[in-house]
Design a protein around this motif. Structure first.
Motif, PDB file in Angstrom:
ATOM      1  N   VAL A   1     -25.274  66.047  -4.874  1.00 49.77           N
ATOM      2  CA  VAL A   1     -25.412  64.753  -5.612  1.00 49.77           C
ATOM      3  C   VAL A   1     -25.733  65.150  -7.076  1.00 49.77           C
ATOM      4  O   VAL A   1     -26.658  66.108  -7.400  1.00 49.77           O
ATOM      5  CB  VAL A   1     -26.307  63.640  -5.113  1.00 49.77           C
ATOM      6  N   ILE A   2     -25.129  64.962  -7.950  1.00 48.99           N
ATOM      7  CA  ILE A   2     -25.331  65.002  -9.524  1.00 48.99           C
ATOM      8  C   ILE A   2     -26.292  64.041 -10.226  1.00 48.99           C
ATOM      9  O   ILE A   2     -27.229  64.553 -11.083  1.00 48.99           O
ATOM     10  CB  ILE A   2     -23.958  65.265 -10.357  1.00 48.99           C
ATOM     11  N   ASP A   3     -26.106  62.914  -9.913  1.00 48.15           N
ATOM     12  CA  ASP A   3     -26.851  61.771 -10.332  1.00 48.15           C
ATOM     13  C   ASP A   3     -26.841  60.479  -9.510  1.00 48.15           C
ATOM     14  O   ASP A   3     -26.062  60.344  -8.982  1.00 48.15           O
ATOM     15  CB  ASP A   3     -25.913  61.587 -11.969  1.00 48.15           C
ATOM     16  N   TYR A   4     -28.106  60.132  -9.827  1.00 49.74           N
ATOM     17  CA  TYR A   4     -28.289  58.626  -8.722  1.00 49.74           C
ATOM     18  C   TYR A   4     -29.367  58.010  -9.466  1.00 49.74           C
ATOM     19  O   TYR A   4     -30.508  58.645  -9.534  1.00 49.74           O
ATOM     20  CB  TYR A   4     -28.585  59.115  -7.433  1.00 49.74           C
ATOM     21  N   ASN A   5     -28.958  56.932 -10.097  1.00 48.81           N
ATOM     22  CA  ASN A   5     -30.017  56.015 -10.642  1.00 48.81           C
ATOM     23  C   ASN A   5     -30.086  54.523  -9.895  1.00 48.81           C
ATOM     24  O   ASN A   5     -29.266  53.863 -10.212  1.00 48.81           O
ATOM     25  CB  ASN A   5     -29.721  55.795 -12.215  1.00 48.81           C
TER      26      ASN A   5
ATOM     27  N   LEU B   1     -23.917  56.188  -8.249  1.00 46.25           N
ATOM     28  CA  LEU B   1     -24.196  57.406  -7.979  1.00 46.25           C
ATOM     29  C   LEU B   1     -23.071  58.382  -8.089  1.00 46.25           C
ATOM     30  O   LEU B   1     -21.866  57.952  -7.976  1.00 46.25           O
ATOM     31  CB  LEU B   1     -24.227  57.277  -6.142  1.00 46.25           C
ATOM     32  N   THR B   2     -23.503  59.622  -8.885  1.00 46.84           N
ATOM     33  CA  THR B   2     -22.230  60.387  -8.907  1.00 46.84           C
ATOM     34  C   THR B   2     -22.510  61.675  -8.169  1.00 46.84           C
ATOM     35  O   THR B   2     -23.639  62.257  -7.887  1.00 46.84           O
ATOM     36  CB  THR B   2     -22.352  61.024 -10.463  1.00 46.84           C
ATOM     37  N   ALA B   3     -21.447  62.090  -7.153  1.00 47.10           N
ATOM     38  CA  ALA B   3     -21.574  63.528  -6.422  1.00 47.10           C
ATOM     39  C   ALA B   3     -20.308  64.319  -6.326  1.00 47.10           C
ATOM     40  O   ALA B   3     -19.128  63.637  -6.644  1.00 47.10           O
ATOM     41  CB  ALA B   3     -22.028  62.914  -5.117  1.00 47.10           C
ATOM     42  N   ARG B   4     -20.522  65.488  -6.322  1.00 44.74           N
ATOM     43  CA  ARG B   4     -19.337  66.177  -5.872  1.00 44.74           C
ATOM     44  C   ARG B   4     -18.609  65.828  -4.650  1.00 44.74           C
ATOM     45  O   ARG B   4     -19.161  65.504  -3.861  1.00 44.74           O
ATOM     46  CB  ARG B   4     -19.816  67.793  -5.886  1.00 44.74           C
ATOM     47  N   ALA B   5     -17.313  66.339  -4.720  1.00 43.21           N
ATOM     48  CA  ALA B   5     -16.330  65.736  -3.658  1.00 43.21           C
ATOM     49  C   ALA B   5     -16.930  66.055  -2.257  1.00 43.21           C
ATOM     50  O   ALA B   5     -16.567  65.602  -1.222  1.00 43.21           O
ATOM     51  CB  ALA B   5     -14.931  65.959  -3.843  1.00 43.21           C
TER      52      ALA B   5
ATOM     53  N   SER C   1     -17.809  59.007  -9.192  1.00 42.58           N
ATOM     54  CA  SER C   1     -18.873  58.083  -9.412  1.00 42.58           C
ATOM     55  C   SER C   1     -18.478  56.683  -8.606  1.00 42.58           C
ATOM     56  O   SER C   1     -17.459  56.253  -8.818  1.00 42.58           O
ATOM     57  CB  SER C   1     -19.098  57.703 -10.921  1.00 42.58           C
ATOM     58  N   LEU C   2     -19.489  56.257  -8.195  1.00 35.91           N
ATOM     59  CA  LEU C   2     -19.424  55.052  -7.196  1.00 35.91           C
ATOM     60  C   LEU C   2     -20.652  53.970  -7.639  1.00 35.91           C
ATOM     61  O   LEU C   2     -21.577  54.400  -7.940  1.00 35.91           O
ATOM     62  CB  LEU C   2     -19.719  55.287  -5.690  1.00 35.91           C
ATOM     63  N   LYS C   3     -20.079  52.541  -7.435  1.00 34.61           N
ATOM     64  CA  LYS C   3     -21.015  51.424  -7.249  1.00 34.61           C
ATOM     65  C   LYS C   3     -21.766  51.531  -6.031  1.00 34.61           C
ATOM     66  O   LYS C   3     -20.806  51.574  -4.815  1.00 34.61           O
ATOM     67  CB  LYS C   3     -20.171  50.339  -7.610  1.00 34.61           C
ATOM     68  N   VAL C   4     -22.944  51.421  -5.801  1.00 33.59           N
ATOM     69  CA  VAL C   4     -23.741  51.234  -4.518  1.00 33.59           C
ATOM     70  C   VAL C   4     -24.363  50.002  -4.889  1.00 33.59           C
ATOM     71  O   VAL C   4     -24.720  49.424  -5.734  1.00 33.59           O
ATOM     72  CB  VAL C   4     -24.674  52.358  -4.329  1.00 33.59           C
ATOM     73  N   LEU C   5     -24.747  49.534  -3.453  1.00 32.95           N
ATOM     74  CA  LEU C   5     -25.577  48.252  -3.426  1.00 32.95           C
ATOM     75  C   LEU C   5     -26.787  48.201  -2.470  1.00 32.95           C
ATOM     76  O   LEU C   5     -26.847  49.050  -1.898  1.00 32.95           O
ATOM     77  CB  LEU C   5     -24.661  47.207  -3.016  1.00 32.95           C
ATOM     78  N   PRO C   6     -27.813  47.380  -2.872  1.00 37.85           N
ATOM     79  CA  PRO C   6     -28.622  47.229  -2.127  1.00 37.85           C
ATOM     80  C   PRO C   6     -28.572  46.978  -0.628  1.00 37.85           C
ATOM     81  O   PRO C   6     -27.569  46.344  -0.379  1.00 37.85           O
ATOM     82  CB  PRO C   6     -29.805  46.048  -2.601  1.00 37.85           C
ATOM     83  N   ARG C   7     -29.314  47.539   0.419  1.00 38.68           N
ATOM     84  CA  ARG C   7     -29.220  47.331   1.680  1.00 38.68           C
ATOM     85  C   ARG C   7     -29.513  45.732   2.062  1.00 38.68           C
ATOM     86  O   ARG C   7     -30.497  45.164   1.062  1.00 38.68           O
ATOM     87  CB  ARG C   7     -29.918  47.949   2.549  1.00 38.68           C
ATOM     88  N   PRO C   8     -28.878  44.977   2.815  1.00 38.75           N
ATOM     89  CA  PRO C   8     -29.322  43.585   3.024  1.00 38.75           C
ATOM     90  C   PRO C   8     -30.991  43.538   3.775  1.00 38.75           C
ATOM     91  O   PRO C   8     -31.239  44.506   4.250  1.00 38.75           O
ATOM     92  CB  PRO C   8     -28.315  42.926   4.054  1.00 38.75           C
ATOM     93  N   GLU C   9     -31.575  42.717   3.467  1.00 36.76           N
ATOM     94  CA  GLU C   9     -33.053  42.547   3.907  1.00 36.76           C
ATOM     95  C   GLU C   9     -32.928  42.522   5.415  1.00 36.76           C
ATOM     96  O   GLU C   9     -33.841  43.102   6.077  1.00 36.76           O
ATOM     97  CB  GLU C   9     -33.289  40.970   3.219  1.00 36.76           C
ATOM     98  N   THR C  10     -31.865  41.820   5.966  1.00 34.10           N
ATOM     99  CA  THR C  10     -31.785  41.623   7.539  1.00 34.10           C
ATOM    100  C   THR C  10     -30.455  41.631   8.019  1.00 34.10           C
ATOM    101  O   THR C  10     -29.610  41.228   7.374  1.00 34.10           O
ATOM    102  CB  THR C  10     -32.497  40.126   7.864  1.00 34.10           C
ATOM    103  N   THR C  11     -30.063  42.240   9.007  1.00 35.28           N
ATOM    104  CA  THR C  11     -28.735  42.148   9.855  1.00 35.28           C
ATOM    105  C   THR C  11     -29.044  41.691  11.289  1.00 35.28           C
ATOM    106  O   THR C  11     -30.256  41.994  11.843  1.00 35.28           O
ATOM    107  CB  THR C  11     -28.199  43.212   9.775  1.00 35.28           C
TER     108      THR C  11
END
Lengths: 499, 347
Positions: B51-55, B61-65, B165-175
């Motif tokens: 993983v190169i960068d994750y904020n 998130l940016t990571a190598r393939a 580089s990818l868009k990531v999202l919060p995990r849901p509070e509940t499932t």
């Protein structure tokens, strides 16, 4: 390197000096077009062409050789085939609300107006899809789907007028992108005419794509790779509840930090917008929405979902805003109040427009953490040029819309506004962002493509263009600069009129 | 683990000059599925990892393939975030690059998008061995053609993906997962109906006589919906097993076909061993005729696993589609050295 690209500031005669296209037999072309479209659907007179001379970006204008207004897919196909035979440039146009000059006509070419193809072909409520001709307006999709409890999520601020075909061409966004995605994320399939007029379907009505994802490639390609004749979009269930929170902040930095806090807390707001002081004042004068005039920045944060979800998120966001130093927090209590709070933001462009004879809207994207430093630098530059800039910002996804105030009647003011605009694009690239988040490159940002991309990337894109359109007749001179062929192809017209 | 992109580009450039076919390999988790069997000098990407960068506050998130999906899931999980498509980790072997090349998604795909939808930018090596960068690390970017997203599903035949580089999202509070005993037909009706309701549904599948619906989001919304919809609450839901292809019904002998169709398609509901994606993805065995039938439903079918993998495995294309595929392939890989024949025999 930059000098190798077309420079939109060059007068036409210089840019055109090495043009080597076969001469167009305009009379033969027009006769053929009249055979394809009977009646008044072919326009060659100056007064009839003038409404097409530019899109929403009035800095760049040109009259086409001829404008055509087909009424059916068959006519569109025949027009494209005719242009391919004659090797005449074709510029497709939807509603002309774009603001990058993407739909500006080619002076030697055909302006293909698709506004009359405006039928809703089908809505399938259980599959949650709508199939549309390209001229259907964005808002009409949601209005028509509303009776099924569904809507189309991407909502550019021109949604009342802009067409779905144009949305595809520019990969249009809006205030709900962070949660619901851009146009590209809300399409299922496209039907398109290739440069030689063959119909082809891209994507599928399933979720995944067979073969290469050409639908992704076409979306945002600004009419350079094909002419879209039908679009199938995904619809979403309309959230039963939405509330907006309005918060004033003593500094842009504090407002920017609050955005990070909300997202880090695990909430993805349906909309998250920021405005700076000049934009706040202008919007409040215009809309009387009750915006805090003493604030340096304000945030509008919309949360949507079920009643329970909205109640829970409103409470959390409210606490976060206060903790981040908001000087005021207001929560909409009714649909009327929600609409009022949005009214200020949605009318920000015309509101800012009242502050000066003209405004020039920029569209950079930046990493959100760089917002305060970028705004400071924009303001410093503006001061140096003696100009004012109001900022509205899709804060959730880092898309900045600086509105440069200038006077189109004053050549010096125009030159400064363009220089400042150019500086802002360069600045966006320098902090790791992009020259355009949702408005497109068109003709306006063509020169800046060389800042965003290296030569190898530009060459690769040129090869992709040639793969789809070997004769380079589809919207030539826009979107992606052509390197090796720029000499053999008629370059773009200069702007001959400042609007 | 490290940056071997220069070395990879050099190898591709050499192969370009020598016109040697390359067979791109990440973790090898999808070697036997989707694409055709092809020959070529292996080009291993697995080492190009990290993983190169994750904020987390930027949701980027940016990571190598070569980075394993499992490693990314772990990192994101620590920050309460996730890859929205529930990208299959495949026993730790699936890599980020391979997952995009196959556009492999889990059960959340209809509601949360595929990896293709999350792509913000890529670094690629084209068929000439040139290192290219498209897109970036910002959420919105419409400058130039979307060459990044086009890599999704191309099975490595257009370029070698080296970084994402990818868009990531919060995990849901509940499932919460609800189960109902229903026939395939009735389950499809329920899935489609539920998907039109503004409720926090984010997975719907049917197999072995049971419909499963997953709710996910704010606790109060999940609870109230569960109450409204009824059904049996499931303690050990099947989602992970579905994502990783571990359900016994997906591991029988025979030719396994994967259908991607409109949810209203009448195609094979009762023959399907698994209906997923709210009805939009169906799995059947030993029905070669379904490939042509899916096209007439404006969907498509893959020979996912088994069968004759020297023959075509991907959905058939029209003449014009084939022409565009060939032209695009030539534009990115003029000597045809990148996974030739993996997607189609003629590509």
């Amino acid at each position: 390197m930059a000098a190798r690209y077309y420079d939109p500031t060059l007068p036409m005669s210089e840019a055109d000096s090495d043009a080597a296209l076969p001469a167009i037999d305009a009379d033969a072309l027009i006769t053929e077009l009249r055979n394809i479209i009977p009646g008044d659907g072919v326009v060659v007179e100056r007064e009839g062409l003038t409404p097409f001379e530019c899109d929403g970006l009035m800095l760049y204008k040109a009259l086409p050789l001829v404008a055509v207004m087909p009424r059916s897919k068959a006519e569109v196909q025949a027009v494209v085939k005719c242009c391919a035979r004659h090797r005449v440039p074709v510029v497709a146009r939807g509603s002309g609300t774009g603001i990058c000059g993407g739909a500006m006509p080619h002076p030697e070419g055909v302006l293909l107006d698709l506004a009359k193809l405006d039928s809703i072909v089908a809505i399938d409520p259980l599959a949650r899809t709508a199939t549309l001709q390209p001229g259907v307006t964005n808002l009409r999709i949601s209005q028509t789907a509303a009776k099924h409890g569904l809507y189309y999520a991407p909502d550019p601020s021109s949604q009342i007028a802009c067409s779905i075909g144009g949305n595809v061409a520019e990969n249009a966004g809006g205030v709900h992108c962070l949660k619901y995605g851009l146009t590209v994320n809300n399409l299922l399939s496209l039907e398109m005419l290739t440069a030689d007029g063959e119909l082809v379907r891209l994507g599928s009505d399933g979720l995944d794509n067979p073969g290469y994802d050409m639908m992704a490639l076409i979306t945002g390609s600004e009419g350079l790779l094909g002419v879209v004749t039908e679009v199938t979009v995904r619809l979403l269930p309309t959230p039963p509840c939405a509330r907006v929170l309005l918060a004033g902040f003593p500094s842009v930095r504090a407002a920017g930090d609050a955005v990070g806090d909300i997202i880090a807390d695990g909430i993805v707001p349906a909309g998250l917008e920021m405005m700076d002081k000049l934009a706040i004042t202008a919007a409040e004068d215009f809309a009387q929405a009750g915006y805090p005039r003493d604030a340096e920045a304000l945030l509008l944060c919309e949360v949507d979902g079920t009643e329970e979800e909205v109640a829970s998120h409103t409470e959390r966001v409210s606490a976060l805003l206060n903790k981040a130093g908001a000087t005021s927090v207001r929560v909409s209590d009714s649909e009327a109040e929600r609409a009022l709070l949005w009214k200020g933001r949605k009318s920000a462009f015309p509101a800012v427009g009242r502050l000066a004879p003209d405004y020039y809207c920029m569209d950079g994207t930046i990493p959100r953490s760089r917002i305060s430093e970028v705004l400071e630098e924009i303001n410093d530059r503006a001061t140096a040029y003696g100009l004012s800039v109001a900022n509205v910002f899709h804060a959730g996804d880092g898309n900045l819309h600086p509105l440069i105030l200038y006077n189109a009647g004053d050549p010096d003011s125009v030159a400064k506004a363009e220089k400042l605009g150019s500086d802002i694009l360069s600045l966006s690239v320098r902090v790791g962002g992009a020259i355009t988040g949702e408005h497109g490159v068109g003709i306006e940002k063509l020169a800046h493509m060389a800042e965003q991309f290296g030569e190898a990337e530009l060459r690769q894109m040129e090869e992709i263009k040639a793969a789809f359109d070997p004769a380079l007749i589809l919207n030539p001179g826009k979107g992606v600069p052509i390197l090796k062929r720029c000499q053999e192809y008629r370059a773009l017209p200069g702007k001959h009129n400042h609007g | 683990m490290g940056d071997i992109s220069t070395q990879l580009a050099h190898t591709v450039a050499e192969a370009y000059r020598a016109r040697t076919p390359l067979k791109i390999r990440g973790g090898g988790s999808k070697a036997d599925v989707l694409g055709r069997d092809v020959e070529g000098t292996p080009l291993d990407i697995a080492e190009h990892s990290g993983v190169i960068d994750y904020n987390p506050a930027e949701l980027v998130l940016t990571a190598r393939a070569g980075t394993p999906i499992a490693e990314i899931n772990k990192l994101l999980g620590e920050q309460g975030q996730q890859l929205p498509p529930e990208t299959p980790a495949l026993a730790g072997k699936a890599t980020l690059g391979g997952s995009l090349a196959c556009n492999h998604s889990g059960p959340a795909r209809p509601w949360q998008g595929s990896l293709r939808d999350m792509v913000l930018g890529t670094r690629l090596i084209n068929g000439r061995g040139e290192q290219l960068r498209f897109g970036g690390q910002v959420m919105k970017n419409v400058a130039g053609y979307d060459v990044s997203r086009m890599q999704a599903g191309a099975l490595g035949t257009l370029a070698v993906i080296t970084e994402l580089s990818l868009k990531v999202l919060p995990r849901p509070e509940t499932t919460k997962t609800l189960a109902y005993s229903l026939s395939a037909h009735d389950a499809l009706d329920v899935m489609r109906q539920r998907a039109t309701e503004p409720r926090p549904l984010n997975a719907a599948c049917w197999f072995e006589g049971t419909l499963y619906l997953r709710l996910s989001g704010a606790k109060a919304a999940v609870e109230s919906t569960a109450q409204l919809w009824g059904g049996d609450s499931v303690e050990q839901p099947p989602w992970q097993a579905i994502a990783d292809g571990e359900l016994p019904c997906l591991n029988q002998a025979g030719s396994l076909y994967r259908l991607s169709v409109p949810t209203g398609s009448a195609l094979a509901p009762s023959d399907s061993v698994l209906i997923d994606w709210g009805g939009a993805q169906r799995w059947v065995y030993d029905q070669p005729e379904i490939v042509a039938a899916a096209v007439s439903e404006r969907g498509h079918a893959w020979l996912y696993r088994g069968g004759d993998r020297k023959n075509e495995t991907a959905p058939p294309l029209t003449r014009t589609q084939r022409q565009l595929h060939t032209a695009l392939k030539n534009a990115m890989d003029p000597e045809g050295i990148l996974n030739p024949g993996r997607l189609y025999s003629w590509l």
